[in-house]
Structure formats: C-alpha cells, structure tokens
Design a protein around this motif. Structure first.
Motif, short mmCIF file in Angstrom:
data_model
loop_
_atom_site.label_atom_id
_atom_site.label_comp_id
_atom_site.label_asym_id
_atom_site.label_seq_id
_atom_site.Cartn_x
_atom_site.Cartn_y
_atom_site.Cartn_z
N ALA A 128 -66.18 -77.07 17.73
CA ALA A 128 -67.19 -77.97 18.28
C ALA A 128 -67.46 -79.13 17.31
N ARG A 129 -67.40 -78.85 16.01
CA ARG A 129 -67.62 -79.91 15.03
C ARG A 129 -66.56 -80.99 15.14
N ASP A 130 -65.31 -80.60 15.33
CA ASP A 130 -64.22 -81.57 15.46
C ASP A 130 -64.42 -82.41 16.72
N ALA A 131 -64.80 -81.77 17.81
CA ALA A 131 -65.04 -82.50 19.06
C ALA A 131 -66.18 -83.50 18.88
N GLU A 132 -67.23 -83.09 18.20
CA GLU A 132 -68.36 -83.98 17.98
C GLU A 132 -67.97 -85.14 17.06
N ALA A 133 -67.20 -84.86 16.04
CA ALA A 133 -66.73 -85.91 15.14
C ALA A 133 -65.83 -86.90 15.89
N THR A 134 -64.99 -86.39 16.77
CA THR A 134 -64.12 -87.25 17.57
C THR A 134 -64.95 -88.13 18.48
N ARG A 135 -65.94 -87.55 19.13
CA ARG A 135 -66.83 -88.35 20.00
C ARG A 135 -67.52 -89.46 19.20
N GLU A 136 -67.98 -89.13 18.01
CA GLU A 136 -68.65 -90.13 17.17
C GLU A 136 -67.70 -91.25 16.77
N ARG A 137 -66.47 -90.90 16.41
CA ARG A 137 -65.48 -91.93 16.04
C ARG A 137 -65.17 -92.81 17.25
N ILE A 138 -65.06 -92.19 18.42
CA ILE A 138 -64.79 -92.97 19.64
C ILE A 138 -65.95 -93.91 19.94
N LEU A 139 -67.20 -93.42 19.85
CA LEU A 139 -68.36 -94.29 20.10
C LEU A 139 -68.44 -95.42 19.08
N SER A 140 -68.13 -95.12 17.84
CA SER A 140 -68.15 -96.15 16.81
C SER A 140 -67.11 -97.23 17.09
N ALA A 141 -65.90 -96.81 17.42
CA ALA A 141 -64.84 -97.77 17.74
C ALA A 141 -65.17 -98.52 19.02
N ALA A 142 -65.73 -97.85 20.00
CA ALA A 142 -66.09 -98.49 21.27
C ALA A 142 -67.20 -99.52 21.05
N THR A 143 -68.12 -99.25 20.15
CA THR A 143 -69.18 -100.20 19.85
C THR A 143 -68.57 -101.51 19.35
N ILE A 144 -67.64 -101.43 18.44
CA ILE A 144 -66.99 -102.62 17.90
C ILE A 144 -66.21 -103.35 18.99
N GLU A 145 -65.43 -102.60 19.75
CA GLU A 145 -64.57 -103.19 20.78
C GLU A 145 -65.39 -103.83 21.91
N PHE A 146 -66.35 -103.09 22.45
CA PHE A 146 -67.13 -103.62 23.57
C PHE A 146 -68.08 -104.74 23.13
N ALA A 147 -68.60 -104.68 21.91
CA ALA A 147 -69.45 -105.77 21.43
C ALA A 147 -68.65 -107.07 21.33
N ALA A 148 -67.39 -106.95 20.96
CA ALA A 148 -66.54 -108.13 20.81
C ALA A 148 -65.99 -108.64 22.13
N HIS A 149 -65.68 -107.72 23.06
CA HIS A 149 -64.93 -108.11 24.25
C HIS A 149 -65.59 -107.76 25.59
N GLY A 150 -66.68 -107.03 25.57
CA GLY A 150 -67.32 -106.59 26.81
C GLY A 150 -66.53 -105.50 27.50
N LEU A 151 -67.01 -105.09 28.64
CA LEU A 151 -66.34 -104.03 29.41
C LEU A 151 -64.99 -104.52 29.93
N ALA A 152 -64.97 -105.69 30.54
CA ALA A 152 -63.73 -106.18 31.14
C ALA A 152 -62.65 -106.45 30.10
N GLY A 153 -63.04 -106.99 28.97
CA GLY A 153 -62.06 -107.35 27.94
C GLY A 153 -61.74 -106.25 26.96
N GLY A 154 -62.61 -105.24 26.90
CA GLY A 154 -62.38 -104.13 25.97
C GLY A 154 -61.16 -103.32 26.39
#
Length: 186
Positions: free
Chosen positions: A2-28
């Motif tokens: 469960a810890r690995d899954a949670e860490a993966t989710r956190e890494r995905i959210l962190s990367a998604a924050t950078i990507e979507f902040a820069a490009h939005g939903l359509a451009g991300g």
C-alpha cells in the motif's frame, strides 16, 4: 504494498500538477506525466480512470492543500489575504491549475467548497459587514491573487518588479485593501 501505491499516486499527482499547470487539460499529456512520475500510462488510468479523472484529482488536491495551508481566519481576514498572496507567490501552479479548471472543466473546482464551508460560517459569525461571508471571502481571495493574474505589461511598470521589496509592498497593499474593505462605512 500500500505504501508503494500511495507513493506512486503522490508522484503522479506531483507530475500532473506541473504538466496541467503548464498546459491545461487539453494540452497536458499523460505520457509526459507518466515519464516524470517514473510510472506508466496504464497505472495512471488504473488509479484515476481517465485523463479528466487525473486532472480533477490534481485540481482537488492542489486546492485542498491550499485550503489546509492557508485557512481563512475570521479574526484576521486581512492577514489571511496576505497569507493567500504569499501562497500564490510560493505555489503559482495552484492558481494556474485553478484557472485552467475554470476554463476547461469548471466542475473540477467544486470539491473544495466543502473544505471552505465551515470556514465561511466562522467568518459569517465574526464579520459585521453588509456583504455575505461568501462574498467577503471571494473578494478577499480576488484581491490576494490580483497581481498574479494581472498582465505583465501592467505589473511590470514598476522598476524591478521581482525584487523582494516590491513583492513585500504588493503584499502590504493587499492587506491594506482588505482592512479598508472590511472597515469601510456601511
């Protein structure tokens, strides 16, 4: 596991924050998010169902964190405005995500309303003002984010607008504006 899954989710959210902040939903791009998160596209879809689901989760997480880090303080709303200003200075991606959500997927910003509802009630109780508590919080939030949303041509009119003194002066202007708004004669 469960810890690995949670860490993966956190890494995905962190990367998604950078990507979507820069490009939005359509451009991300989910592929860029997966690569940045050291994950794979399949895991993103397993955790979030779709690109829109990931965007919604990213916006909700960013706004929830802001609400937790900078909760309205009914006893010091002007100070709260300064704190919101500071938060946007430190985490501009939160404001960018929020703006993308308002443009591309307004339903993504609905969740944090629950986070602010109890805070709004405490403001309503404390504020002796002709505006509703919600109106007060919206106005204060708008004042606190104004410099981040203003055109560079306008905010850049001051000499050396990125200097610490200039940022401090802008912050003080936000706090003063809120103090005056709250104490204006009815």
């Amino acid at each position: 596991m469960a810890r690995d899954a949670e860490a993966t989710r956190e890494r995905i959210l962190s990367a998604a924050t950078i990507e979507f902040a820069a490009h939005g939903l359509a451009g991300g791009r989910v592929e860029r998010i997966a690569a940045q998160a050291r994950s794979n596209v399949r895991m993103i879809y397993a955790y979030y169902g779709s690109k829109s689901g990931l965007f919604d989760a990213t916006v909700a997480d960013a706004l929830r964190r802001m609400a937790e880090n900078v909760p309205p303080r009914s006893e010091d709303l002007a100070g709260w405005a300064g704190d919101v200003f500071d938060h946007h200075q430190r985490f501009p991606e939160v404001l960018r995500l929020s703006m993308w959500a308002r443009l591309e997927r307004p339903e993504a910003t609905a969740e944090p309303g629950d986070t602010y509802r109890s805070k709004t009630l405490s403001v309503a109780t404390a504020a002796a003002h002709p505006l509703s508590a919600v109106d007060i919080l919206v106005f204060i939030y708008a004042i606190a984010q104004a410099w981040q949303l203003s055109p560079e041509g306008l905010t850049g009119l001051a000499e050396n607008p990125t200097r610490g003194e200039e940022v401090a002066a802008r912050r003080q202007a936000v706090v003063t504006a809120v103090e005056r708004m709250l104490h204006a004669p009815g």
